[in-house]
Every structure is written in C-alpha cells, then in structure tokens.
Scaffold this active site. Structure first.
Site: not given
Ligand code: ERO
Length: 313
Positions: A48, A72, A74, A129, A132, A166, A194, A196, A223
């Site tokens: 993570k 999400n 999170m 990353n 985010c 990322k 990529v 999200s 997804g």
C-alpha cells in the site's frame, strides 16, 4: 500447463515472473496481507502507498464495488513508511521483488521516506505514487507538471533504489505530451499507468444516496469502467517515451485477455487492483494461466513476441 510459454518480464534487471502482480492499494496494508501476496502466484509484492506517519484513512464505508468496477476513498490508510521498510527482510523468503509504494503528503516527506528506504537492501524497487485522488485538500501531483518535475528531481537526488512512478490517467494528447516531457528529464526505471480515475460518483437509486462516505461520495474509480483509459495511457506513454521506459499497465485487468491487451499496447508487466479485491490472491494464477493459454493459441512463447505490436487501421 504450457511449460514452454513464459510470462516472465524484467524491469531494470529485476525479474518479475509472472508479469502479473498486485496494484498498490487493495489488500496490501498489513504484514499478513503482504505475506498472502508473497505466498500467492503474484509476480511481485507491492505495498500500500505509505506516508511518513501511520494513517487510519478516511471514515467507512470508503470502498464499494458493482459489477463493472469500484469506487474508493480510502484516504491512504497505512502503517507508516518505517513498517514497510522493516517488513522487507521478511519478504525475502518469497523470492520475488518487494516493491514499496510511496505517497508522502509533501515533497519533504517523499525525500525523507525515499532517503530512509535506501538503507534497506531487501527492498527491490520503489513506486512513487504521484496520483492519489483521495487526500482531502491535496490535489494530485501528477496533474501539476511543474510540481511533478520538482518532485522527481528532488526525490531522485536521494534515491538509491530502482524507482518508477505511478501516474494519474490523462485524457488529452497535450497532457500526455507535457507529462512525457517531464518524465524524459529524469531517469525512471518504470512508469505505472494508471491510478484510479479521480472524483467519480456512484449513486444508489433505491436508497437515493451515495455509495461511500468520505467527500460526499466522490472517489477514485477502478475496474472495467477505466480499462479503455488505462490502455490509452499505456499506449501513449509507451510511444512518447520511445518504447524505452518499461510501462506497467493497471486499470480493469481481470482476465488473461485483458493482460494480453495491455502488453500488446506496450506494457512490460501488469497489476491487478479491483479484481484482486473482488476475488483475492487466486486471481494471479488464473490471469497468468489464461494469458498463457491465449499466447499458446496465438503461437507466442514470450511476451516479447507481441509486446507493443498493436496494429492500427
Ligand atoms: O484513497 C487511497 O488510499 C487511494 N486510492 C486510490 O484509488 N489511489 C491512491 O493512490 C490512493 C492513495 C494513495
């Protein structure tokens, strides 16, 4: 099955076999979760994204999925960067690359974290990353080209590991070009496309309410919903980086056929997020077996036989 068919990949001299592993995010926060990935067929262990301080993340419910994908918010729940460094020696026994995803909340945090991780030889790579979507009040760095440039310049000065980045999804050729221009200025081992799609919204018509609690229901979409965008980002960065920088594809991969499409578009390896969340560690062996079966059908024995060889009309 098909022992002469190989789905082995290499990034900066690191072997990833199979070329299929977990995306940073789902089910990779705790040591137990990372061990489950280690014991699975995943080609690597990705953590993570970690921050300087441990974080509980946003209030729940913060993840929801329907038949076509996930949303999400999170809010970066993680144990703090020191824990992921500490785990590295124990992850060695799984004999696969251990990659630490880093998402410090500031340039200074990322410098400190990456500098510290440099002391741990059992960390095989870092995925920085820049994308985010869910820290309240913080825009995605990857949508600010100057901030991305500065981040990469300063972080790479202190980095001792194989380091990739990322990215957020882009939707405009001018933006692809601007980001590629930034990436070309730095020595990156890989580029993951990529994260999200930021700030989507799922609505439950029956309940007349949003699906997740943080930010009034807004969150990152994953997804099936994002596969065409992810494929486009892989393809564009593969081309714009002159086919020289390995691209890691992520976004809507749930079958061997999906993985094949990403590799055809130019990906060196692929990551699984939403489908891993849905079906657990079994997805890695299944997607690999399906990819090998498809390669066999097509007469391919290695990923090099078809990587990037997408035909255009
Ligand atoms: O909310 C998060 O922790 C999160 N969700 C995403 O979809 N992508 C992220 O990169 C991320 C946190 C860094």
């Amino acid at each position: 099955m098909s022992s002469h068919i190989s789905t082995k990949a290499a990034i900066a001299g690191i072997t990833i076999e199979p070329c299929i592993f977990n995306a940073a995010g789902p089910l990779c926060v705790t040591k137990e979760e990372l061990e489950a990935i280690g014991s699975s067929h995943s080609g690597a262990i990705m953590t993570k994204s970690c921050t300087f301080e441990p974080r509980p993340g946003n209030p729940e419910p913060r993840y929801y999925e329907d038949a076509l994908g996930s949303i999400n918010s999170m809010g970066l729940p993680n144990l703090g960067y020191m824990k992921y460094a500490e785990f590295s020696s124990e992850m060695k026994k799984y004999r696969k690359p251990y990659i630490v995803s880093v998402a410090g909340l500031s340039l200074q945090d990322n410098i400190e974290i990456v500098k510290y991780l440099g002391q741990f030889k059992d960390i095989d790579a870092i995925e920085l990353n820049l994308s985010c979507p869910n820290v309240i009040g913080k825009p995605q760095v990857a949508y600010d080209f100057d901030a991305s440039d500065e981040m990469l310049r300063e972080v790479l000065k202190v980095n001792k590991h194989v380091l990739g980045v990322k990215l957020s999804p882009y939707f405009d050729f001018a933006h692809f070009q601007q980001m590629a221009g930034v990436l070309k200025k730095h020595k990156l081992a890989f580029v993951s496309c990529v994260n999200s799609l930021g700030e989507g919204l799922f609505i439950d018509a029956d309940a007349e309410q949003v699906a997740i609690k943080p930010k009034g229901g807004f969150g990152g979409i994953g997804g099936d919903y994002i596969k065409p965008t992810a494929l486009a980002n892989v393809r564009k960065f593969y081309e714009l980086l002159d086919r020289k920088v390995p691209i890691v594809g992520v976004g809507g991969i749930k079958s061997g056929r999906d993985a094949f499409e990403f590799i055809l578009a130019g990906a060196t390896a692929v990551q699984i997020g939403t489908e891993f969340m849905r079906s657990g560690t079994a997805c890695f062996a299944r997607v690999d077996a399906e990819l090998k079966a498809l390669m066999k059908e097509k007469g391919y024995s290695t990923l090099d036989d078809f990587r990037g060889k997408l035909k255009v009309l």
